[in-house]
Design a protein around this motif. Structure first.
Motif, PDB file in Angstrom:
ATOM      1  N   THR A   3       1.439   4.995   6.405  1.00 33.73           N
ATOM      2  CA  THR A   3       2.697   5.665   6.118  1.00 33.73           C
ATOM      3  C   THR A   3       2.926   6.750   7.143  1.00 33.73           C
ATOM      4  OG1 THR A   3       1.567   7.163   4.624  1.00 33.73           O
ATOM      5  CG2 THR A   3       2.574   5.212   3.654  1.00 33.73           C
ATOM      6  N   GLU A  53       5.317   0.138  -1.556  1.00 33.78           N
ATOM      7  CA  GLU A  53       4.005   0.638  -1.169  1.00 33.78           C
ATOM      8  C   GLU A  53       4.075   2.100  -0.737  1.00 33.78           C
ATOM      9  OE1 GLU A  53       2.465  -2.087   1.744  1.00 33.78           O
ATOM     10  OE2 GLU A  53       1.446  -3.237   0.185  1.00 33.78           O
ATOM     11  N   HIS A  57       1.967   4.853  -2.645  1.00 33.57           N
ATOM     12  CA  HIS A  57       1.039   5.739  -1.957  1.00 33.57           C
ATOM     13  C   HIS A  57       1.336   7.198  -2.295  1.00 33.57           C
ATOM     14  CE1 HIS A  57      -1.184   6.689   2.085  1.00 33.57           C
ATOM     15  NE2 HIS A  57      -1.856   7.066   1.025  1.00 33.57           N
ATOM     16  N   LYS A  58       2.596   7.520  -2.509  1.00 41.24           N
ATOM     17  CA  LYS A  58       2.982   8.888  -2.825  1.00 41.24           C
ATOM     18  C   LYS A  58       2.512   9.280  -4.228  1.00 41.24           C
ATOM     19  CE  LYS A  58       5.143  12.832  -2.414  1.00 41.24           C
ATOM     20  NZ  LYS A  58       4.654  13.867  -1.483  1.00 41.24           N
ATOM     21  N   GLY A  64       1.056   3.838  -8.874  1.00 38.39           N
ATOM     22  CA  GLY A  64       1.655   3.057  -7.803  1.00 38.39           C
ATOM     23  C   GLY A  64       1.808   1.595  -8.145  1.00 38.39           C
ATOM     24  N   ASP A 202      -5.778   2.808   4.972  1.00 38.96           N
ATOM     25  CA  ASP A 202      -4.649   2.797   4.072  1.00 38.96           C
ATOM     26  C   ASP A 202      -4.875   3.717   2.879  1.00 38.96           C
ATOM     27  OD1 ASP A 202      -3.457   1.022   5.704  1.00 38.96           O
ATOM     28  OD2 ASP A 202      -3.764  -0.746   4.425  1.00 38.96           O
ATOM     29  N   VAL A 203      -6.123   3.780   2.426  1.00 37.69           N
ATOM     30  CA  VAL A 203      -6.439   4.600   1.261  1.00 37.69           C
ATOM     31  C   VAL A 203      -6.460   6.074   1.622  1.00 37.69           C
ATOM     32  CG1 VAL A 203      -8.196   5.083  -0.480  1.00 37.69           C
ATOM     33  CG2 VAL A 203      -7.744   2.724   0.213  1.00 37.69           C
ATOM     34  N   PRO A 207      -0.462  10.939   2.376  1.00 37.56           N
ATOM     35  CA  PRO A 207       0.701  10.381   1.686  1.00 37.56           C
ATOM     36  C   PRO A 207       1.982  10.798   2.386  1.00 37.56           C
ATOM     37  CG  PRO A 207      -0.210  12.238   0.468  1.00 37.56           C
ATOM     38  CD  PRO A 207      -1.184  11.933   1.572  1.00 37.56           C
TER      39      PRO A 207
END
Length: 360
Positions: A3, A53, A57-58, A64, A202-203, A207
């Motif tokens: 992101t 997504e 993520h936010k 989510g 990604d994790v 955010p």
């Protein structure tokens, strides 16, 4: 998914192009225009995946996955209800076919692909048993009460519920799904979180900012609206094509379910590939729960309001496949560890479901 603090242009232009296609040719799709509508539908779905997504993520897990599940279910409910209102009594089995197709696609197709993709890349994957067990128990209860029990009640003949039974089952479905959401997000949220932190970009990526998240939330609604209207515009051509090919009417339900589940399916596979199987299962099973737990009450309201009967009971072949799917899922997801073997078994059942639908 990385992101950033700005949204890519394609994710904004894809739904805009979809809405332009709806305005230009949504009412009279034919010839080459159908291909453009299909391309617009695919673009809107991919954009919906991206924006869902970003929002996921936010807000973090498990909220989510709940966002995406509810978004996908809104597509399904809107599409089924609009087609029911347009087709009248002739669509009495559409909700049953679509919900059953959604369960089979999710429980065998999406879960099978996720297990295969994840195990092929990581060998063996793990997930938390408590969350999956709660999800599967709720899904099995709602599925049997809505799709199997109508065949064995005596107040109304055949695969139908009486009005009072239909209203009661609709309420029960909402209560079960509402309780599941409460458990997933409040009471036992830890059941649905990954047991171990994964070293995945990604994790651990930062955010998105509030502006980006709000923009994605709004664009997600725009994408979902485009998907619904594009799919509705393509429905007549789909029905004509299936009729010319001699395919059963139940194939329409499979196509509708496949279209609306595509965003969630792609997101689940991406998570499994990144070794986040817990997220994949949350997405998949949570979507199945949202699909049946919210779609059945919606179509029940349409039925009770319009007086149209809706056929909910599955035939014997479909009932056997449904029971087999739950039994296999209970075994394959009972240890908290999965390999390619479990994924292959689910994919074989999914292939049998598709083949016996076309060649009953």
């Amino acid at each position: 998914m990385k992101t950033s603090q700005s949204l890519p242009l394609w994710s904004m232009f894809a739904p805009l192009a979809g809405w332009i296609l709806i305005v230009v040719g949504g009412k009279d799709a034919a010839g080459w225009l159908i291909l453009f509508l299909v391309a617009g539908l695919i673009g809107a779905v991919l954009a919906a995946v991206y924006h869902a997504e970003v929002v996921a993520h936010k807000v973090g897990e498990p909220f989510g996955t709940l966002v995406l599940a509810l978004a996908v279910t809104l597509i399904e409910v809107a599409l089924i209800v609009s087609l029911m209102l347009a087709g009248g009594q002739s669509t009495e089995g559409l909700a049953r076919d679509t919900v059953f197709a959604a369960i089979m696609i999710i429980l065998n197709g999406i879960v099978g692909i996720c297990l295969l993709v994840g195990a092929s890349r990581h060998g063996e994957q793990t997930f938390g048993l408590n969350g999956v067990a709660a999800s599967m128990a709720t899904l099995a209860a709602i599925a049997v009460l809505t799709l199997v029990l109508p065949n064995y009640t005596s107040s109304a003949a055949g695969p139908y519920y009486s009005n009072s039974q239909l209203a009661f089952i609709a309420i029960i479905s909402v209560v079960l799904y509402g309780t599941f959401v409460l458990v997933q997000t409040v009471r036992h949220r830890d059941y649905f979180l990954p047991e171990n932190a994964v070293a995945d970009e990604d994790v651990h990526a930062l955010p998105p900012g509030n502006k980006v998240a709000i923009g994605s939330a709004l664009l997600l609604l725009v994408c979902l609206g485009a998907v619904v209207l594009l799919a509705k515009a393509l429905a007549p051509a789909l029905e004509i094509g299936l009729a010319n090919a001699g395919a059963p009417k139940t194939v329409v339900g499979i196509v509708i379910a496949a279209i609306v589940l595509l965003p969630e399916g792609l997101a689940a596979v991406r998570a499994a590939r990144a070794n986040r199987l817990q997220t994949s299962l949350n997405l998949a099973i949570g979507s199945a729960l949202a699909s049946i737990g919210l779609t059945i009450p919606a179509v029940a309201m349409v039925s009770l309001t319009t007086g149209w009967a809706i056929s909910l009971g599955l035939d014997i072949k479909s009932t056997v496949l449904l029971m087999l799917s739950f039994v296999v899922a209970a075994f394959s997801l009972s240890t908290g560890r999965t390999t390619v073997m479990q994924g292959m078994v689910h994919m074989v059942i999914f292939a049998v479901y598709l083949f016996t639908t076309i060649v009953p």
